[in-house]
Write a protein that holds these residues in place. Sequence first.
Motif, PDB file in Angstrom:
ATOM      1  N   LEU A   8       2.525  -4.958   3.679  1.00 34.53           N
ATOM      2  CA  LEU A   8       2.318  -5.858   2.545  1.00 34.53           C
ATOM      3  C   LEU A   8       1.480  -7.050   2.977  1.00 34.53           C
ATOM      4  CD1 LEU A   8       3.508  -5.654  -0.302  1.00 34.53           C
ATOM      5  CD2 LEU A   8       5.192  -7.346   0.380  1.00 34.53           C
TER       6      LEU A   8
ATOM      7  N   THR B 265      -2.231  -8.045   1.573  1.00 34.76           N
ATOM      8  CA  THR B 265      -2.467  -9.255   0.788  1.00 34.76           C
ATOM      9  C   THR B 265      -3.296 -10.285   1.548  1.00 34.76           C
ATOM     10  OG1 THR B 265      -0.269  -9.902   1.511  1.00 34.76           O
ATOM     11  CG2 THR B 265      -0.497  -9.134  -0.751  1.00 34.76           C
TER      12      THR B 265
ATOM     13  N   SER C 205      -4.658   1.562   1.066  1.00 35.82           N
ATOM     14  CA  SER C 205      -4.416   0.417   0.196  1.00 35.82           C
ATOM     15  C   SER C 205      -3.107   0.534  -0.586  1.00 35.82           C
ATOM     16  CB  SER C 205      -5.616   0.260  -0.734  1.00 35.82           C
ATOM     17  OG  SER C 205      -5.499  -0.946  -1.421  1.00 35.82           O
ATOM     18  N   TRP C 206      -3.113   0.011  -1.800  1.00 36.56           N
ATOM     19  CA  TRP C 206      -1.851  -0.100  -2.548  1.00 36.56           C
ATOM     20  C   TRP C 206      -1.203   1.242  -2.875  1.00 36.56           C
ATOM     21  CZ3 TRP C 206       0.504  -4.428  -2.155  1.00 36.56           C
ATOM     22  CH2 TRP C 206      -0.225  -5.600  -1.958  1.00 36.56           C
TER      23      TRP C 206
END
Lengths: 532, 475, 100, 123, 318
Positions: free
Chosen positions: E311, E315, D86-87
């Motif tokens: 990204l 998202t 993830s991030w």
Amino acid sequence: MTLSLLILIPLLGGLLAWYSQGFNPNLPRRISLFTLLGSLAYIGILTLTSPLARSSQWLFDESHVWIDRFNITAHFSMDGLSLILILLTLLMGLAALSSAWSEIDKHQGFFYFNFLWTLAGIIGVFLAMDLLLFFVFWEVMLVPMYFLIAIWGHENRRYAALKFFLFTQAGGLLMLLSTIALVVFHYQETGQLSFNYHVLILAPIASPTAIWICLGFIIAFLVKLPAFPFHPWLPDAHTQAPTPASIILAAILLKTGGYGIIRFVLPLFPDAVQFWSPLMMSLAVLSIIYGALMAFSQHDLKRIVAYSSVSHMGFVLLGCFSLNMIALQGAVMQMLAHGLSSAALFMLVGLIQQRLHSRDLHQFSGLWRYFPQLSAMGLFFAIASLGMPGLGNFIGEFLVLVGALEQHASFAVLASLGLILGAVYSLRMIQKSFFGPFQTRGSDLDDPASTVDTEIALTSTSDQVSAKVAPLSKPPTLSSPYPDLSLKEKLTLMSIAAGLILLGIHPQPLLDMLEQPLAQVLALYAITGSAL
Amino acid sequence: MSNHYLPAGILLSTILILLLSIALKRSHIHAFLITGVGLIGACLVQVSLIEAPATSELLFIFTPVNALVSAGLLVILVFLWSQLYHWLDKSDNTNEEYYLLLLTASLGAVSMIASQHFASFFLALELMSLSFVGLIAYSNNNPNSQEAGIKYLVLSAGASALILMGIALIYLQTGSLTFDAVSTNKLQHLASSPLNLTTSGMIFILTGLCFKLSLVPCHLWVADIFEGAPLPTTALLAIVSKLSAFIVLWRMFSYGEWQTDSTILDVIALVAVASMLIGNLLALQQDRLLRILAFSSISHFGYLLIMLLLLEGNASLLNDISFNLEAMVFYLLAYMITLTGTFSVLMQLENTTSIKQLSGLFWRQPLQATCLSVLMLSLAGIPLTIGFMGKFYLVAAAISGQLWWPMSFLVIASVIGLYFYLRIIMIMLAKTESASVPCKLDIREKVTSWVIIITVIGVGTFPSVFADMLEAVTH
Amino acid sequence: MIEITWVLVLSGVLFAIGLFGLLSRRNLLFMLISLEIMLNGVALIFVAASNLHGNVDGQLMYLFILTLAACEVAVGLALVIHIYRQQQDLDVDKLTKLKG
Amino acid sequence: MVSASFIFYVLAIIIVTMTMIILSHALNPRGHKRSNAYPYESGIVPVGDTNIRWNVNYFLIAISFVIFDIEAVFLYLWSLVVVETSWPGLLTASLFILALFIALIYEIKQGAFNWGIRKEGES
Amino acid sequence: MMALYEVLLVPTSVLLLLLLCAAWSTWLERRLLAVWQDRLGPNRVGPMGLLQVVADMIKIFTKEDWVPPFADKALFIIAPMILMIMTLLGFAIIPFSPNIQIANFDNALLFILALSSLSVYSIMLAGFSSNSKYALLGAMRTAAQMLSYEVFMGLALMGVVIITGSFSLNDIVAAQENYWFILSQPLGFVLFLIAGVAESHRAPFDLPEAETEIVAGFHTEYSSMKFGMFFIGEYLGVIFVSALITTLYFGGWQGPVLPPIIWFLLKTGFFVVFFILLRAAIPRPRYDQLMRLGWAVLLPLTLLNLLLTALWQLTLGF
């Protein structure tokens, strides 16, 4: 700040002397003189104005926190023993200064810096009551001393300085190990971590390792003393050092060894000292005889004096390990007397060397003719050093022998052999140097070859030859070839002689002063003698 | 992510910024300033972190001790950095990359000091070692530098291979890569591996680290490398690389079950004694300053190695096991500070390689000579210098641990060491025939010399502040 | 499943070959190659042990070793080229300017 | 697990290639005396040997390849687990890429890929 | 019988088909080039010159199998074999259709990358063993070019991996059920395409064997079937890259109405033709331009693509 000021004065004086060199090359020695006089005045005022607390051993006491982590304090105390030795230090410092006055002409600032710092270190050694502090001063006095020898010494100075430093450092390291071991064991037994002498002395450690810890201390002090197997640095260092340094070495530095034994070894390790005592006494006797024999076989005046120091310090060692009051008093007395007489002898040798550019007994003889005053002084101090009754050395050696007789008669008998040998080499030295027809051989100044050269140069018309030869030597003025003692030198030697005589004929106040500190030292031993 | 990562982060971003700035426009002064800002920033942050609470993560552990050591390291780096510009400006190489490699090496060192996992340790070690290869071989036109570089590369790669082998064996045995894997998984022997691999693994790692610390059986080529590398690199190599390697060795020791493994302890004692003696004996015969320093550093790490034997000792001063740690850190930092000073003076005395060239320095440049003498005395462990306090701590800890026989060798080695330290002083005292006028030092050199003298003597005389801080940090 | 001992033996042999090469070869390129062999021997243990213990740490280490090997080769190659251009020789015994 | 068909395929490939080599060897005309024992150099007598000094750029390319290929290996792994990490993972990877990107800029600016004529003094 | 079909039939038929395709793609290239250049191309042997390939084959088999005396013989012979084997091996993991696939590897993409790295060896060995300057120079160029483009070829592929989270080609094809990855990975596709051209050293990136510069590059000294193998290897490479592009970006065998294998062949064929068109349409750049393009433009773009994909995936992807 009462006692630490005593150390700070020479330290600051040293820095000032170094700094002042930039303004005037003669300033440093004046500053040193004032520093020493100031210290003397200070200690005089101190002892006279403060009421001498006769009830306590300690005249002054001062303590600052230093390294909190190990509970190390900057603890200074002074008792009779320290006082006497500090006085000796300052006075002999003056004597050394007097001989340095004319001898040292290069890098004066740095010289006096080292000179004063050595003295400060020695005073620190006599005052420090914290074992680590003691060790620090013990080592710190060596570094400037090392510089003194290595920069201003004679032909073989580097080797001598290195040897001196290595020996004393090895001893110092052993002492450091022993100090820490002592503290650690003390901590394990009592639960109190302290490097403080006053604390440690209350509960001597009981561990069997104490014997070895004690040995560590003893060896460190024996190196400094120096006793027989640890002495090789001494003849070189004494011989190669410049006269002022020789004076400090012989008169004061050697005494720190004896001081260390009396102050630290004896009270801190009562059992171990009993164990080592026979060995140490035999070492002492060996030193006495060996030193005397070696002195006899030398032909370098400084070496003779140096080996005689070994012999004389043997008496100090003997006295220390005889473990009774008389012997201890004798040992201290011997230290003082030897300090005075050897300082004077070194100074005389320095003077001879200054005039004849040689210290070799084979190179000259019959000095009496040209230097009656110098020779007379020489005679006096040589006789003093061989133990003429009525002078300080006699008292010291006599007391030591009496004390030793009480402890181990055989050692005393053997040691007295040293007295006889001492007479032999002293008289040989006197006879060879002062008496007989005057002649010098091979010395620079009065080299026959150089005289011839000069003559040639004078008669020769060749500019080249004269230019080459002219700087070699000054033509000797036959009327007074070399000056005899100057007023300053005379004064210095006379006052030393006076001191020796005073010690010899009226030692009682001194012995009284020593009694209480030494009694404290001996408190743990069953055998205690009474004062004379 | 705790803020303990901040110093390393600052270093990392400095590296990137510097790289970018070099790529865009080459300028020595810019590179110098960027590096300085980064180093000083990292240093300040690290100093402020000394008091921060300890945290431990999988890869890294942050204790006050680590923080202190890293802070010390960064302070030393800042000090060296301040003299770097002058040194590099004279050479005709391009200089900007030197700062880059300096920063990567320090990043490696800082992260190595904090590592507690073989992976992070290994990466940090390699980051540092490879940067050092670049730093050592930096002088483009100097074949000596290239030669030293290739020698260091071979040595460090060989050492890495050995360390890796050790890690692999331990991992095979325990299935974990953390430093304490050995102790936690001790009982759980694998059926499939009949050998006890941990001990041999440890010995592999130890050998590898011996190469990094150039301890005795692995001291091959170290003097060549010291001599061939550019002087600032030698300083970094002697200080940064050894400091961090030793800290890691200590951590492995204190976390794993190494202390209880008698084979390992014997090996270490032997290496320590051999390093002390042989290091000093080899230094005796040398005529070149850097070689002397190289060999003396071998012996100093021999002394330090004794401390490893004490980690699990039951008898300790103050009945306090962390005293040993305190002593180790003190000695380490004291030695590093002294060494930094020495290299700074050597950097001022450019082109002085042989000790003969020091002859008469006392009369030519009294300040520098005094400074060097003080430093030599500190290395020799003479009182009132920081080196003595270090030795005092060391001896106190060793005696509490009753390590008598290594101690006796320490005395012998110290006396031998004294000889060549004094020899340097002695040569500086020699009178020169040529009436050389004292060279004028510029203000930078004066300040540097005074800073060194004041630090070495000051901390040596009044170690309390330092000692108290150390005590607070290690408890 | 291959027994771990065999893996150990194999990588030990590789390691030994590398070490021997490192010590006996005098050519810098061969020394670098020997180092690679050593590293690969070690890497083998990591992979095998990772498989044995069922965690990925070993494989991770393998990647790191790969990285190290790459970096070492890069740096080493650069130096070797430089030295070769200066001396026209890669014999490590001839690198004797620094002897004391 | 390696499937049987794969093994067979590998064997088949090897056999085919071997066959091609052997067949051409078997079919080739023999007995001709050839005097041409020199390497081809546009029909003239070859000059010098093949021990040519290589352009340093080849080495630079090799070194760059080694570095960036390893970078790629790490990114391969990351790209497998982008969703899982993830991030934070993206952040780390971006940092990693950023660092290497800056390094790449540096390398380009250093002229590592300039094959043209160099200015004096550039190595 | 099913097992036998899987184990023997599929590999054999794939292999034969590939060899035939490779052979006939030479004909295809010549014909198509001729068309684009307004000429006829080979048209004499057989209908539309289709049998030209056979004629060439016979010629190449019966030519003198010349191993130069100055060459390193073993390596000289092995080099073309390596190229052939490596290129053919790549096809093992391509899913031609749901049930025509030789091996289904989890790490198929890594396998491909490994193979493409290994084929560099073949070229280096050929160049070095020839002991000829042209060959050596060609080999160095090829190696440098392949290495440079390999870096970002792998990275370009990773965009697809980020979306599917797998290295397996089957997973990748399955993930393209709804839309082709060309839609979400246009940049990745372009990059991979360029890298693919460079990897198979086809025009315009055929500098290694540029006739006008260095004669024939690494295979200057080769003749007979060994030369033929390099030749076939090149065409196999083109087909392989086309197949890979199809699989990764154009849904593989997926497609409506027609059977999967037909879809696959159609898509692949399209790319083969595209490759040939490239040769006809674009001039050859200079070597340094090629390298700069690779490192300074394409590599950063690939990295950017990777980050953007990640990204995007984080998202919008789930």
